[in-house]
Design a protein around this motif. Structure first.
Motif, PDB file in Angstrom:
ATOM      1  N   LYS A   1     -16.773  10.852  31.376  1.00 19.99           N
ATOM      2  CA  LYS A   1     -18.261   9.863  31.251  1.00 19.99           C
ATOM      3  C   LYS A   1     -18.426   9.067  29.713  1.00 19.99           C
ATOM      4  O   LYS A   1     -19.094   8.108  29.474  1.00 19.99           O
ATOM      5  CB  LYS A   1     -19.098   9.436  32.414  1.00 19.99           C
ATOM      6  CG  LYS A   1     -19.139   9.805  34.173  1.00 19.99           C
ATOM      7  CD  LYS A   1     -20.165  10.036  34.542  1.00 19.99           C
ATOM      8  CE  LYS A   1     -19.899   9.168  36.081  1.00 19.99           C
ATOM      9  NZ  LYS A   1     -20.692   8.907  36.944  1.00 19.99           N
ATOM     10  N   ALA A   2     -18.688  10.319  29.323  1.00 20.09           N
ATOM     11  CA  ALA A   2     -19.052  10.169  28.230  1.00 20.09           C
ATOM     12  C   ALA A   2     -18.656  11.389  26.989  1.00 20.09           C
ATOM     13  O   ALA A   2     -17.909  11.711  27.279  1.00 20.09           O
ATOM     14  CB  ALA A   2     -21.135  10.857  27.532  1.00 20.09           C
ATOM     15  N   PRO A   3     -18.820  10.780  25.311  1.00 26.44           N
ATOM     16  CA  PRO A   3     -17.288  11.296  24.261  1.00 26.44           C
ATOM     17  C   PRO A   3     -17.627  12.747  24.039  1.00 26.44           C
ATOM     18  O   PRO A   3     -19.167  12.710  24.425  1.00 26.44           O
ATOM     19  CB  PRO A   3     -17.654  10.854  23.306  1.00 26.44           C
ATOM     20  CG  PRO A   3     -18.897   9.519  23.788  1.00 26.44           C
ATOM     21  CD  PRO A   3     -19.046   9.301  24.554  1.00 26.44           C
ATOM     22  N   ALA A   4     -17.555  13.802  23.667  1.00 22.11           N
ATOM     23  CA  ALA A   4     -18.319  15.245  23.860  1.00 22.11           C
ATOM     24  C   ALA A   4     -18.172  14.667  21.968  1.00 22.11           C
ATOM     25  O   ALA A   4     -17.009  14.528  21.324  1.00 22.11           O
ATOM     26  CB  ALA A   4     -17.179  15.753  23.541  1.00 22.11           C
ATOM     27  N   PRO A   5     -19.589  15.901  21.552  1.00 22.95           N
ATOM     28  CA  PRO A   5     -19.336  15.686  19.492  1.00 22.95           C
ATOM     29  C   PRO A   5     -18.245  16.258  19.173  1.00 22.95           C
ATOM     30  O   PRO A   5     -18.361  18.042  19.910  1.00 22.95           O
ATOM     31  CB  PRO A   5     -20.844  15.437  20.080  1.00 22.95           C
ATOM     32  CG  PRO A   5     -21.236  16.117  21.105  1.00 22.95           C
ATOM     33  CD  PRO A   5     -20.625  15.592  22.003  1.00 22.95           C
ATOM     34  N   SER A   6     -18.787  17.346  18.205  1.00 22.83           N
ATOM     35  CA  SER A   6     -17.694  18.289  17.690  1.00 22.83           C
ATOM     36  C   SER A   6     -18.972  19.282  17.167  1.00 22.83           C
ATOM     37  O   SER A   6     -20.256  18.294  17.139  1.00 22.83           O
ATOM     38  CB  SER A   6     -17.112  17.822  16.098  1.00 22.83           C
ATOM     39  OG  SER A   6     -17.826  17.478  15.567  1.00 22.83           O
TER      40      SER A   6
END
Length: 736
Positions: free
Chosen positions: A386-391
């Protein structure tokens, strides 16, 4: 008789609420049915209407809808009985002012806190619809009686609806006075009862998520058909629909057992010794300059860093999606005493200072803590799309900025004054900064809304747990975005977690009974007495920490143990081998690899298995409990006290699952051919005992000793039953 069709649903009050809240068809039906039955059925504090919802699942929104319908259908006043805190009164008052703003502006409705009413109400004011908010506290009820009976006697002739919010908290009708050996009405209930006797026409609705003290309270302490207590039952029960964003016990205690599921990452175990550190300042245990590396505070440190990192992940995601960045909250609730809270406040502020220092200097310790937290949280974040995964680097920069710009605020909340000063205009705890840590005790669990909770460090560890209280402590329940849940963590000891898991099971079982109408038949409560005889017992004598919920095909097995050393247990294991071999050979009957054996032999197997196990901290394998459960389940069958025995050998199960938690499924379903499937097919009238002989290899986490792992399976024909393990205090009370 009032029905869905005959209730006036087109009135101004309800229509306005419906437009404002956009009720689903299911919610609307619940509200209308509740109102219809309040108008049709005789209700009282002993036979109330019941609106049953889950914790933080929209109960207030629903009963306000019932209020609107009541006003449209002839009720003149509503008295809302709230839990005993000023914060709750303020929150309820603000909510009513908001929901009925249009009617208040048009002089159609007046809302009053009973303790701060104007000196003299005029006829013009009394002619409007009225709402009184009253704490369940003796002075508030005295003031209500004075207003309704003495000061404004015309009100006693009006049609009045009482709504008892969180009814279990203070309004259970009866209490037992041991020294007088009598059951008498509680003070609050007595005052409500006396007041209602002065009114011409009234109805009574109780609203709760924890109804057990109401449904399960025995009437006249009598036993029905030898084992079921007749409870004081509500006149009717309506279930508040659960909305699609609701997160409850099934997420924390059921779905958490599924490997790789988002829920499997939520719980973090806290060492019992760490709770002791949280009780009071002790310079020998805690070195304030070593907080970022000290081992005996590893979990509280991890909890704080996880909260900061989790908040940063969510705020980064919201920024990427172009949505408003939210503020988040974290609760520490381990003690009731103010001294403990002061110490915890000092501890948290010292953590903040050291983390800020580490961020400024970018120390190795700081970077390691952030990286460990990121690795923990990103596992659950990546279960969602549902949402981007940050590095990691993106999160690291967010955390560094949050600390440098002082995004974190910690506050102690342990008195009504503290809460009142921290409430916003709507009566909810104000989130001052992007990351808010609240340290406190019971004041935090009395219905005060805390938004965007993604961390809960819980350590209330009494000798006995009350179901209603513990569930109200569960602030991690309620409406939650899955994206927020992905960075949420729940920290407590294994012992407390296990008890909360039992309470959830009890709660879910009883709610299921209500959904099926089964509560009309009662629930079986059993216990062993001093003579080891299984007898029915009163629900109000049960300690929640001693409960086992029995239901069709329920599994009962020890989890979280190590075997004894091979030289110590080998002889006992060989004895179990011979015992099982003998019972298989001499079984009364066998079918599909299941052997019907006497319950005494099954209990003997449990006894000797018990000798071979060493339970980990917070885990237990109580052989008396297993014996009693087998006794009860086997004697439920009319054909005799027997148990189906199913055995398997040469198993090589790992001690731990891939996620590091203890293995809890040694029995395999096997698509109909596995031992669990066979047990469930055979366990119709009699329970089953699955005995699994494990190799116990060292490379699998064991001590290189073979052992037997037992699994009890309840039969399909058993009655839903609450079994209370033997407790000296309870037994003595029961014996009297």
């Amino acid at each position: 008789m009032k029905t869905l069709e005959t209730v006036q649903t087109q009135g101004r009050f309800f229509q306005h609420l419906q437009y404002k809240n956009e009720y689903t068809e299911e919610s609307k039906e619940c509200i209308i049915l509740t109102a219809a039955q309040l108008m049709d059925k005789k209700t009282s504090e002993n036979r109330p209407g019941m609106l049953l919802g889950k914790i933080q699942s929209g109960k207030t929104r629903t009963f306000i809808g019932v209020m609107g319908l009541a006003y449209d259908n002839g009720f003149d006043a509503v008295i809302i009985l709230t839990q005993g805190t000023n914060a709750l009164v303020k929150q309820t008052y603000a909510r009513l002012e908001e929901e009925f703003a249009e009617q208040i502006a048009e002089d159609k409705l007046r809302v009053y806190d009973i303790m701060s009413m104007p000196e003299r109400l005029r006829k013009y004011e009394l002619s409007q619809k009225l709402a009184f908010i009253v704490k369940k506290e003796t002075h508030n009820l005295d003031r209500l009686r004075e207003a309704l009976v003495d000061q404004y006697p015309s009100l006693s002739n009006k049609k009045i609806l009482f709504i008892d919010d969180e009814a279990d908290f203070a309004s259970v009708a009866y209490e037992y006075k041991r020294e007088q050996n009598i059951t008498k009405m509680r003070v609050i209930a007595s005052k409500i009862n006396e007041l209602r006797s002065r009114l011409q026409e009234s109805a009574f609705l109780q609203v709760t998520a924890t109804p057990y003290s109401l449904y399960l309270q025995p009437e006249d302490m009598t036993i029905h058909e030898g084992k079921v207590f007749e409870p004081i039952r509500p006149s009717f029960t309506e279930l508040v629909p659960v909305h699609d964003q609701y997160i409850g016990g099934d997420m924390y205690f059921e779905k958490s057992q599924i490997d790789g599921h988002l829920a499997s990452y939520l719980y973090h175990e806290v060492d019992e010794k760490e709770l002791q550190v949280m009780k009071k300042m002790d310079g020998r245990r805690v070195k304030m300059d070593k907080l970022l590396t000290q081992k005996n505070i590893a979990n509280i440190r991890r909890a704080i860093v996880n909260f900061i990192v989790g908040s940063c992940i969510r705020r980064w995601q919201q920024r990427q999606l172009g949505t408003k960045q939210q503020k988040y909250s974290f609760i520490i609730h381990t003690e009731r005493g103010k001294n403990a809270h002061a110490w915890q406040g000092e501890l948290i502020r010292s953590f903040e200072d050291l983390l800020m220092e580490g961020a400024n200097e970018e120390t190795d310790v700081f970077q390691t803590l952030v990286q460990q937290s990121y690795q923990d949280l990103i596992r659950s974040v990546k279960t969602l799309n549902k949402a981007p995964a940050p590095s990691y680097l993106q999160v690291y920069q967010e955390v560094k900025l949050a600390l440098e710009e002082e995004y974190i605020v910690s506050s102690i909340v342990n008195s009504e004054k503290d809460v009142n000063e921290m409430l916003d205009y709507s009566g909810q705890l104000h989130l001052r900064a992007p990351m808010n840590i609240f340290i406190g005790g019971q004041i935090l669990d009395r219905g005060v809304t805390i938004h965007n909770l993604i961390g809960f460090f819980y350590g209330r560890n009494p000798k006995s747990f009350q179901q209603d209280t513990v569930l109200q402590h569960s602030r991690m329940y309620g409406a939650r975005l899955l994206e927020d849940l992905a960075v949420t963590r729940f920290y407590t000891t294994q012992r407390i977690y296990s008890i909360m898991e039992r309470i959830h099971e009890f709660d879910a079982g009883l709610r299921h009974a209500f959904e099926r109408g089964g509560h009309e038949c009662g629930v079986v409560f059993i216990q062993k007495d001093l003579n080891s005889t299984i007898l029915p017992c009163s629900p109000n004598k049960i300690l929640l920490s001693s409960l086992t919920m029995l239901k069709p095909h329920k599994r009962l097995l020890p989890v979280g143990f190590q075997t004894g050393y091979k030289t110590h247990i080998q002889k006992t294991v060989r004895y179990i081998d011979r015992l099982i071999e003998n019972e298989v050979k001499n079984a009364l009957y066998h079918e599909e690899g299941a052997y019907l054996i006497p319950v005494e032999k099954a209990k003997e197997m449990i006894t000797f298995v018990h000798k071979t196990f060493e339970m980990e901290e917070g885990r237990e394998f109580n052989q008396d409990e297993y014996h009693s459960v087998l006794d009860y389940l086997s004697t439920e069958a009319k054909s005799g006290a027997y148990v189906w025995l199913i055995t398997r050998t040469r198993r090589e199960i790992q001690r731990f699952k891939k996620d590091g938690t203890f293995e809890n499924s040694p029995d395999t379903p096997g698509k109909g051919k596995g031992e669990l499937a066979i047990a469930r097919r055979q366990a119709k009238d009699h329970p089953a005992l699955i005995m699994l002989r494990q190799e116990g290899k060292k490379e699998h986490g064991w001590r290189g000793a073979e052992f037997w792992w037992p699994v009890v399976v309840a039969q399909s024909e058993t009655t839903p039953t609450v079994f209370a393990k033997k407790n000296d205090k309870i037994s003595k009370t029961a014996a009297k």
